[in-house]
Design an enzyme around this catalytic site. Structure first.
Site, PDB file in Angstrom:
ATOM      1  NE  ARG A  86      -3.727   2.140  14.814  1.00 15.88           N
ATOM      2  CZ  ARG A  86      -3.722   2.149  13.500  1.00 15.88           C
ATOM      3  NH1 ARG A  86      -4.760   1.708  12.825  1.00 15.88           N
ATOM      4  NH2 ARG A  86      -2.685   2.588  12.828  1.00 15.88           N
ATOM      5  CG  ASN A 109      -4.780  -5.350   7.154  1.00 11.55           C
ATOM      6  OD1 ASN A 109      -5.999  -5.334   7.314  1.00 11.55           O
ATOM      7  ND2 ASN A 109      -4.081  -4.266   6.886  1.00 11.55           N
ATOM      8  CG  HIS A 112     -10.025  -0.163  10.639  1.00  7.17           C
ATOM      9  ND1 HIS A 112      -9.108   0.724  10.126  1.00  7.17           N
ATOM     10  CD2 HIS A 112     -10.877   0.566  11.411  1.00  7.17           C
ATOM     11  CE1 HIS A 112      -9.405   1.943  10.566  1.00  7.17           C
ATOM     12  NE2 HIS A 112     -10.474   1.871  11.348  1.00  7.17           N
TER      13      HIS A 112
END
Length: 137
Positions: A86, A109, A112
């Site tokens: 993350r 983006n 994930h």
């Protein structure tokens, strides 16, 4: 060892960034446990994956984007995989992260990554129903 799910999104393919993204994760010594290429992911999997956002105004647009091109679903394994991947993913405003260095849009983006152990268990079961989840936490 902890496991987490990563999705490489359609814009990464469109912009030829798949190897760059996977390389950044690989350089941090995370092991690929399972990986699937989807030329077009089934919409029901996308909707199931993003079900917690189903009441949001952006839900349909996000699902449309995710079925607009190929994706790769990957289970990575390593020490503190969820939090470390993350952080590596980052956001579009954080230089030195995948999104900060490479993403152009808040929705499109590139990547994930599961945000918690519960999410990782749930998401891995969606994309890899045959994979047994093992964690150290």
């Amino acid at each position: 060892m902890q496991r987490t799910l990563v999705l490489i999104k359609p814009d990464a393919f469109e912009r030829s960034l798949v190897a760059e993204i996977m390389g950044r994760i690989e350089k941090k010594n995370f092991k690929i446990v399972s990986m699937k290429f989807w030329s077009k992911a089934p919409r029901n999997l996308i909707e199931q994956h993003y079900k917690e956002h189903s009441e949001q105004s952006y839900f349909n647009d996000n699902c449309d984007f995710m079925v607009s091109g190929p994706i790769i679903s990957i289970v990575y394994e390593g020490t503190d995989a969820i939090s470390k991947i993350r952080r590596l993913q980052g956001n579009i405003l954080t230089p030195g992260t995948i999104r900060g260095d490479l993403a152009n849009d808040i929705r499109e983006n590139l990547i994930h990554a599961s945000d918690s152990e519960d999410s990782a268990v749930d998401e891995i079961s969606i994309w890899f129903p045959e994979t047994k989840m093992e964690t150290d936490n």
